[in-house]
Design a protein around this motif. Structure first.
Motif, PDB file in Angstrom:
ATOM      1  N   GLY A  46     -25.204 -31.920  -2.864  1.00 50.60           N
ATOM      2  CA  GLY A  46     -24.250 -31.355  -2.367  1.00 50.60           C
ATOM      3  C   GLY A  46     -24.425 -29.877  -1.714  1.00 50.60           C
ATOM      4  N   PHE A  47     -25.679 -29.810  -1.212  1.00 57.54           N
ATOM      5  CA  PHE A  47     -26.145 -28.512  -0.489  1.00 57.54           C
ATOM      6  C   PHE A  47     -25.952 -28.673   1.198  1.00 57.54           C
ATOM      7  CE2 PHE A  47     -29.113 -27.401  -4.337  1.00 57.54           C
ATOM      8  CZ  PHE A  47     -27.843 -27.053  -4.870  1.00 57.54           C
ATOM      9  N   ASN A  48     -25.532 -29.871   1.584  1.00 58.94           N
ATOM     10  CA  ASN A  48     -25.573 -29.840   3.154  1.00 58.94           C
ATOM     11  C   ASN A  48     -24.238 -28.917   3.577  1.00 58.94           C
ATOM     12  OD1 ASN A  48     -23.512 -31.700   1.658  1.00 58.94           O
ATOM     13  ND2 ASN A  48     -23.011 -32.742   3.836  1.00 58.94           N
ATOM     14  N   ALA A  49     -24.626 -28.596   4.868  1.00 58.51           N
ATOM     15  CA  ALA A  49     -23.677 -27.592   5.651  1.00 58.51           C
ATOM     16  C   ALA A  49     -23.555 -26.232   5.096  1.00 58.51           C
ATOM     17  CB  ALA A  49     -22.155 -28.400   5.887  1.00 58.51           C
ATOM     18  N   SER A  50     -24.721 -25.969   4.624  1.00 57.91           N
ATOM     19  CA  SER A  50     -24.569 -24.612   3.877  1.00 57.91           C
ATOM     20  C   SER A  50     -26.108 -23.991   3.893  1.00 57.91           C
ATOM     21  CB  SER A  50     -24.040 -24.606   2.250  1.00 57.91           C
ATOM     22  OG  SER A  50     -25.321 -25.446   1.626  1.00 57.91           O
TER      23      SER A  50
END
Length: 286
Positions: A142-146
């Motif tokens: 859940g760490f994508n686009a960050s």
């Protein structure tokens, strides 16, 4: 009888020294030329940028291109993103490399050499090979686009562990044993006894890590898809390239590139003494 240095220098040592000095100057000029050309081009007018043959020095240097950079991209936000990525990643690499290097250098455990060899082998993998698996892992977490997705996978580095292990191996065991007798914990030994003894290596690793992660392009571009607000300055410069029309805005692109290169350059100026010391120390040991 002449010594080896005299024989190497030949019959005229002063002439040889002069040739070596000229060679060093020539290499320095070639290496510095792109940087100097970039700075001079950022001070030119659009007409001077398009002129053929090219104009070397601007007739009337101006800073309008630097002001325009802030209008085309959110330079302040981009610089903050780059600073956050580079400093956090560098700090993580220093901590993990110091602790793992200490374990590999001073601990005796089964499979240590095999594990170290496997870790070294990962240094020979091109980053493009691990790009897709690493991106899938970051997405799963859940760490994508960050920015977290950009930072977390790079908090440990095989080269940093290898470098720290080589330097920590030269720290006397008696010094560590004395700290243990005094009741120091292993963490305190690492950061209060071992770390001060390998400061040149830590500074060199900090410089390498900061410059690399300040300039990294492919991984942030992959992770930050659809989130241009978190773009580091290197990605934001791409907007300057798309904004450029022919050679009309070459000065704008060069101004952005000049601003982007300043932080690593300043860091190198502050750490160059330690960087040279680390090279000298490794040469003496090896």
């Amino acid at each position: 009888m002449r010594d080896g240095s005299t024989l190497f220098r030949g019959p005229n040592p002063r002439a040889a020294d002069g040739l070596i000095l000229l060679l060093i100057i020539a290499i320095a000029v070639i290496a510095a030329f792109p940087l100097v050309w970039m700075v001079l081009s950022s001070l030119k007018t659009p007409a001077e940028s398009m002129q053929t043959p090219p104009v070397w020095f601007p007739a009337t240097p101006n800073l309008s291109a630097y002001r325009e950079v802030a209008e085309v991209i959110d330079a302040q936000r981009s610089f903050w993103n780059s600073f956050l990525i580079a400093t956090t990643t560098t700090a993580g690499i220093l901590v993990t490399s110091l602790m793992a290097g200490y374990a590999f250098a001073k601990y005796q455990f089964r499979g240590r050499d095999t594990l170290f060899a496997v870790m070294i082998a990962t240094m020979f993998l091109p980053p493009i090979v691990t790009l897709i698996p690493l991106y899938r892992l970051v997405t799963y977490m859940g760490f994508n686009a960050s920015l977290i997705g950009v930072i977390v996978p790079n908090l440990a580095n095989a080269f940093g562990i290898f470098l720290m292990r080589q330097f920590i191996a030269g720290v006397p065991d008696e010094l560590i044993d004395a700290a243990r007798v005094d009741g120091a914990s292993e963490l305190r030994i690492v950061f209060s006894v071992v770390a001060p003894a390998v400061v040149p290596a830590i500074a060199a690793l900090a410089l390498f890590a900061f410059v690399y992660h300040w300039n990294t392009y492919l991984w942030p571009l992959t992770v930050l898809q659809g989130n241009s607000a978190d773009y580091p300055i290197v990605l934001s410069l791409g907007r300057l390239l798309s904004y450029n029309r022919g050679a009309m805005n070459t000065g704008l692109v060069m101004a952005g590139a000049t601003l982007a290169v300043l932080p690593p350059l300043v860091l190198f100026v502050f750490l160059q003494r330690f960087f040279v010391d680390s090279i000298v120390s490794s040469g003496v040991k090896g």
